[in-house]
Enzyme design. Structure first.
Site, PDB file in Angstrom:
ATOM      1  CG  ASP A  34      48.208  40.994  37.195  1.00  0.00           C
ATOM      2  OD1 ASP A  34      47.251  40.418  37.764  1.00  0.00           O
ATOM      3  OD2 ASP A  34      48.343  41.007  35.957  1.00  0.00           O
ATOM      4  CG  HIS A  51      42.556  38.458  45.835  1.00  0.00           C
ATOM      5  ND1 HIS A  51      43.323  38.914  44.783  1.00  0.00           N
ATOM      6  CD2 HIS A  51      41.440  37.912  45.264  1.00  0.00           C
ATOM      7  CE1 HIS A  51      42.693  38.670  43.628  1.00  0.00           C
ATOM      8  NE2 HIS A  51      41.551  38.061  43.900  1.00  0.00           N
ATOM      9  CG  LEU A 148      54.737  55.742  52.254  1.00  0.00           C
ATOM     10  CD1 LEU A 148      55.773  54.639  52.338  1.00  0.00           C
ATOM     11  CD2 LEU A 148      53.377  55.109  52.026  1.00  0.00           C
TER      12      LEU A 148
HETATM   13  C1  FPP Z   1      45.374  41.162  40.649  1.00  0.00           C
HETATM   14  O1  FPP Z   1      45.649  39.766  40.647  1.00  0.00           O
HETATM   15  C2  FPP Z   1      45.005  41.619  41.995  1.00  0.00           C
HETATM   16  C3  FPP Z   1      43.803  42.146  42.351  1.00  0.00           C
HETATM   17  C4  FPP Z   1      42.684  42.328  41.408  1.00  0.00           C
HETATM   18  C5  FPP Z   1      43.543  42.562  43.736  1.00  0.00           C
HETATM   19  C6  FPP Z   1      44.727  43.155  44.436  1.00  0.00           C
HETATM   20  C7  FPP Z   1      44.381  43.392  45.836  1.00  0.00           C
HETATM   21  C8  FPP Z   1      45.226  43.247  46.871  1.00  0.00           C
HETATM   22  C9  FPP Z   1      46.657  42.853  46.732  1.00  0.00           C
HETATM   23  C10 FPP Z   1      44.744  43.535  48.234  1.00  0.00           C
HETATM   24  C11 FPP Z   1      44.758  45.028  48.502  1.00  0.00           C
HETATM   25  C12 FPP Z   1      43.745  45.362  49.479  1.00  0.00           C
HETATM   26  C13 FPP Z   1      43.656  46.550  50.125  1.00  0.00           C
HETATM   27  C14 FPP Z   1      42.574  46.736  51.079  1.00  0.00           C
HETATM   28  C15 FPP Z   1      44.593  47.650  49.917  1.00  0.00           C
HETATM   29  P1  FPP Z   1      44.686  38.859  39.752  1.00  0.00           P
HETATM   30  O2  FPP Z   1      43.453  38.547  40.575  1.00  0.00           O
HETATM   31  O3  FPP Z   1      44.439  39.551  38.449  1.00  0.00           O
HETATM   32  O4  FPP Z   1      45.532  37.547  39.563  1.00  0.00           O
HETATM   33  P2  FPP Z   1      45.827  36.803  38.176  1.00  0.00           P
HETATM   34  O5  FPP Z   1      46.409  37.817  37.252  1.00  0.00           O
HETATM   35  O6  FPP Z   1      46.802  35.730  38.546  1.00  0.00           O
HETATM   36  O7  FPP Z   1      44.515  36.258  37.682  1.00  0.00           O
HETATM   37 MG    MG Z   2      45.534  39.665  36.681  1.00  0.00          MG
END
Ligand code: FPP
Ligand code: MG
Length: 283
Positions: A34, A51, A148
């Site tokens: 997150d 992201h 893994l």
């Molecule tokens: C949460 O941060 C993150 C996500 C909703 C997406 C996580 C995805 C990745 C790290 C990429 C993974 C991809 C693959 C193909 C495995 P947020 O958007 O909620 O950020 P915030 O809490 O600051 O608003």
């Molecule tokens: Mg978030």
């Protein structure tokens, strides 16, 4: 960046990994990654770039987990709730996944060399067709790797996973593969797509589970840290593992399961692979 980032561990980091490894290391670690958008805002880039940074951090984390000898990692990459975000952000996240899964297929030799098995857990029917084909190909191409196991929760929520397991069990009873007396917590656990994690880490200061692995965390050590996911370091990971070493319950004994239940589970697993093969051959 590819799925496992090489050359991301300094001599000092490797030394710290070795020290922590002398203690008990979780056999399954889950991450709620997150804070990508807050990271993006902090660095004046768009959410999508946040992201992408999040994915880069995942590939570094996988290398650390391989060095630590952790055999199973589960990440929350896209919740069913995330479909409610703006079209631009959802499209951006789908494009990111397309890009990374395509890359995985292009660099299959490397992923096989690392021994990483990919499992995408969630309601695949909700994904765009081309992405569903790509993730299915990745699962089939890596299914015999064993160093893994990387579970990617995508189009996933814990409650949806439990509902799908309930449907499978009801079908099993209807088809006389199971009797109502066979239904117990062990059967439900094994019918779910994801296994129990020993340690769950959530970044960015949020202290909720957000519908992630709800059934599986009954005995899990939880670790919440303020660091935003793209800024997560190996030292944050080691701190989480030390927290686990201080708080972990004794490892769970393996529970034997009756032949009837095992046959039901084997059949379900065969059907799951058949469905994945079908997605690839006739999407
Ligand atoms: C949460 O941060 C993150 C996500 C909703 C997406 C996580 C995805 C990745 C790290 C990429 C993974 C991809 C693959 C193909 C495995 P947020 O958007 O909620 O950020 P915030 O809490 O600051 O608003
Ligand atoms: Mg978030």
């Amino acid at each position: 960046m590819s799925w496992v980032r090489e050359n991301c561990v300094s001599f000092l980091e490797l030394l710290c990994i070795k020290v922590v490894k002398t203690g008990r290391v979780p056999q399954h670690i889950a991450f709620i990654m997150d804070g990508n958008r807050r990271f993006a805002k902090k660095n004046s880039v768009d959410s999508c770039a946040g992201h992408y940074k999040g994915f880069d951090k995942l590939s570094e984390t996988l290398k650390w987990c391989l060095d630590l000898g952790i055999p199973e990692v589960t990440v929350y990459a896209f919740s069913i709730e995330n479909f409610k975000r703006s079209k631009e952000e959802v499209d951006g996240l789908m494009d990111l996944a397309r890009d990374k899964f395509q890359r995985l297929m292009d660099e299959l030799d490397q992923i096989n060399e690392w021994g990483v098995r990919i499992h995408v857990a969630g309601r695949l029917s909700l994904l765009p067709e081309d992405l569903r084909v790509l993730v299915s190909k990745a699962m089939l191409a890596t299914r015999y790797n064993y160093k893994l196991r990387l579970n990617i929760a995508y189009a996933y929520t814990g409650r949806d996973e439990i509902s799908r397991a309930a449907t499978h069990i009801v079908d099993g009873v209807k088809n006389n593969e199971l009797s109502p007396q066979d239904i117990d917590d062990e059967l439900v656990s094994r019918t779910l797509e994801l296994g129990e994690a020993e340690l769950l880490v959530r970044t960015s200061g949020e202290v909720r589970l957000s519908d992630f692995m709800l059934w599986q965390v009954s005995n899990t050590v939880l670790y919440f840290t303020d660091v935003l996911w793209p800024e997560f370091t190996v030292y944050n990971l080691l701190a989480a593992i030390i927290h686990f070493q201080r708080n972990a319950p004794p490892p769970k004994a393996v529970v034997d399961i009756s032949e009837t239940k095992q046959e039901f589970l084997n059949k379900m697993e065969r059907q799951r692979w058949q469905q994945i093969e079908k997605y690839v051959s006739c999407p």
